[in-house]
Enzyme design. Structure first.
Site, PDB file in Angstrom:
ATOM      1  N   LEU A   1      23.895   2.828 -66.967  1.00  0.00           N
ATOM      2  CA  LEU A   1      25.173   3.415 -67.376  1.00  0.00           C
ATOM      3  C   LEU A   1      25.785   2.596 -68.512  1.00  0.00           C
ATOM      4  O   LEU A   1      25.395   1.451 -68.760  1.00  0.00           O
ATOM      5  CB  LEU A   1      26.136   3.463 -66.187  1.00  0.00           C
ATOM      6  CG  LEU A   1      25.710   4.357 -65.021  1.00  0.00           C
ATOM      7  CD1 LEU A   1      26.591   4.104 -63.804  1.00  0.00           C
ATOM      8  CD2 LEU A   1      25.759   5.832 -65.420  1.00  0.00           C
ATOM      9  N   THR A   2      26.802   3.157 -69.153  1.00  0.00           N
ATOM     10  CA  THR A   2      27.332   2.602 -70.394  1.00  0.00           C
ATOM     11  C   THR A   2      28.028   1.255 -70.221  1.00  0.00           C
ATOM     12  O   THR A   2      27.642   0.263 -70.844  1.00  0.00           O
ATOM     13  CB  THR A   2      28.301   3.615 -71.030  1.00  0.00           C
ATOM     14  OG1 THR A   2      27.574   4.799 -71.346  1.00  0.00           O
ATOM     15  CG2 THR A   2      28.931   3.055 -72.300  1.00  0.00           C
ATOM     16  N   PHE A   3      29.076   1.204 -69.421  1.00  0.00           N
ATOM     17  CA  PHE A   3      29.828  -0.040 -69.311  1.00  0.00           C
ATOM     18  C   PHE A   3      28.986  -1.173 -68.708  1.00  0.00           C
ATOM     19  O   PHE A   3      28.990  -2.291 -69.236  1.00  0.00           O
ATOM     20  CB  PHE A   3      31.118   0.184 -68.514  1.00  0.00           C
ATOM     21  CG  PHE A   3      32.300   0.551 -69.368  1.00  0.00           C
ATOM     22  CD1 PHE A   3      32.167   1.445 -70.420  1.00  0.00           C
ATOM     23  CD2 PHE A   3      33.556   0.009 -69.124  1.00  0.00           C
ATOM     24  CE1 PHE A   3      33.246   1.799 -71.208  1.00  0.00           C
ATOM     25  CE2 PHE A   3      34.651   0.339 -69.915  1.00  0.00           C
ATOM     26  CZ  PHE A   3      34.504   1.238 -70.955  1.00  0.00           C
TER      27      PHE A   3
ATOM     28  N   HIS B   1      26.453  -2.377 -71.496  1.00  0.00           N
ATOM     29  CA  HIS B   1      27.064  -3.057 -72.642  1.00  0.00           C
ATOM     30  C   HIS B   1      27.505  -4.470 -72.270  1.00  0.00           C
ATOM     31  O   HIS B   1      27.385  -5.399 -73.072  1.00  0.00           O
ATOM     32  CB  HIS B   1      28.249  -2.239 -73.181  1.00  0.00           C
ATOM     33  CG  HIS B   1      27.845  -1.189 -74.165  1.00  0.00           C
ATOM     34  ND1 HIS B   1      27.551   0.099 -73.792  1.00  0.00           N
ATOM     35  CD2 HIS B   1      27.665  -1.243 -75.503  1.00  0.00           C
ATOM     36  CE1 HIS B   1      27.217   0.802 -74.866  1.00  0.00           C
ATOM     37  NE2 HIS B   1      27.272   0.006 -75.917  1.00  0.00           N
TER      38      HIS B   1
END
Length: 426
Positions: free
Chosen positions: A85-87, A90
């Site tokens: 997933l993104t968060f 990152h």
């Protein structure tokens, strides 16, 4: 003095000079590439193209990115951390820690003290307490006197351990890709005492198109073209400033994307009593916590039985290879959909009916469709190299090395990526 004596004297002087230079030569051989103008480490720009699957570059729609790869290093794939997933990913890229270790365990999560977090909640996103289980690279850089600038990156809006990057902007989806590039170039134009040595840049059009239309859609292809044009604008701006060959650039993505056909939805209503649980997350990875007084062991026993297109575990029984389930923010029961499926409820589907093929990520990080992008270019990197696949936790120790910074404790392995550097930069 005859010719022979003069020759012997010159040989002696050259030997003395070589001996005097040996410490300097040895130090340089083990140090990262440095900017000849001021003897500081070469600037490092970390670029994320959200949702850029590792094989998108082969579509021939990203010529500027492909040119950087041809003249630098490209990984066959980069494995995201779970969940893909993104968060979470990152933050993994800038801390070297897997989500279970850095605390951003999902885009949506609960914390016993802090309450609820959602990536669309500006108040939660900017609260440093969610992020302070780890130390992102921009904080380490600032603590060692290196200026930093972040053009959007999860975590940069928060006051983490009392610090922000030196230059940063809160996320605004209306800021165009060209405007994001121009801001990075403007920061690089600052006077020397304010100019950043570590910068980030974030593009999100590819991810949005993938979610809305699926990874094989014309809309994704157009987003690839548009994002690459912005990257070309950046390359041209760096070249005009004489920076393109003097700074290191790493282009990554956080995850890939899988196609979700119409009707590929698992609804939870008939599988467990929704009135007895709190559904913390749904979608690809559902997270479920018990309400007080619930016989949750019985619910878990039922959910951990085989299901079509979905597998569930108590957090203590998540497969070891996923490195997930120990952080208190991880819900007690986890259900992971097979790639190409999602998990929902009847009420949610009535409010948000699926109207066509779309895309999703968050699946098992070993699935090739979740594979992420890695391209690197600059004075520290070899040229024309295709590197073996590696996990994204290795990016952090690589960047710390390039900047000459002490890496904080992390899950990465610099030795696995060292060979992508030229010998003088290793």
């Amino acid at each position: 003095m005859d010719v022979d004596r003069r020759f012997q004297r010159m040989k002696f002087l050259f030997r003395l000079l070589a001996l005097a230079l040996l410490p300097f030569i040895a130090a340089c051989a083990g140090s990262p590439a440095r900017d000849a103008a001021d003897h500081r480490p070469a600037p490092l720009l970390l670029i994320s193209i959200d949702g850029y699957r590792h094989d998108y570059i082969d579509r021939g729609l990203s010529p500027n990115l492909a040119a950087l790869a041809r003249d630098g290093v490209r990984a066959r794939s980069m494995q995201p951390s779970f969940p893909s997933l993104t968060f979470p990913n990152h933050y993994t890229l800038v801390t070297g820690l897997r989500p279970d270790h850095h605390g951003i365990v999902h885009n949506t999560m609960d914390d016993p003290q802090l309450g609820h977090f959602d990536l669309g909640d500006r108040k939660a996103v900017s609260d440093g307490r969610w992020w302070d289980e780890a130390t992102p690279l921009w904080i380490t850089a600032d603590r060692h006197g290196l200026k930093t600038a972040t053009m959007f990156w999860p975590g940069t809006e928060a006051d983490i351990q009392g610090m922000h990057p030196d230059h940063w902007r809160p996320y605004d989806g209306d800021v165009t890709a060209d405007q994001r590039v121009d801001q990075v170039l403007a920061w690089l134009d600052l006077p020397g005492d304010r100019r950043p040595g570590f910068l980030t840049l974030y593009f999100d059009a590819v991810d949005h198109a993938g979610h809305e239309h699926g990874p094989d859609s014309p809309e994704v292809n157009q987003a690839l073209r548009d994002t690459d044009e912005a990257l070309g604008r950046l390359v041209a701006g760096l070249r005009r400033r004489g920076l393109l060959e003097r700074m290191n650039i790493i282009v990554v993505s956080d995850h890939g994307m899988a196609t979700v056909p119409m009707g590929h939805v698992i609804t939870l209503d008939g599988l467990l009593p929704l009135d007895q649980v709190r559904l913390v997350t749904a979608g690809v990875l559902a997270g479920i916590d018990p309400k007080p007084g619930t016989d949750f062991a019985a619910i878990e026993a039922r959910m951990e039985q085989p299901h079509a297109h979905m597998q569930c575990w108590d957090k203590s029984r998540v497969p070891t290879r996923l490195a997930y389930g120990h952080n208190p923010r991880v819900p007690q029961l986890l259900c992971l959909a097979d790639a190409g499926w999602t998990i929902s409820t009847d009420s949610y589907m009535r409010r948000h009916p699926q109207t066509g093929t779309r895309g999703e990520h968050g699946y098992d990080n070993a699935d090739p469709r979740m594979g992420a992008l890695f391209v690197a270019h600059g004075p520290a990197f070899e040229r024309g190299v295709v590197h073996a696949a590696f996990p994204n936790v290795d990016v952090y120790p690589l960047m710390a090395h390039l900047l000459g910074l002490p890496a904080q404790p992390n899950d990465g392995d610099y030795d696995q990526v060292e060979d992508m550097l030229v010998p003088a930069a290793r």
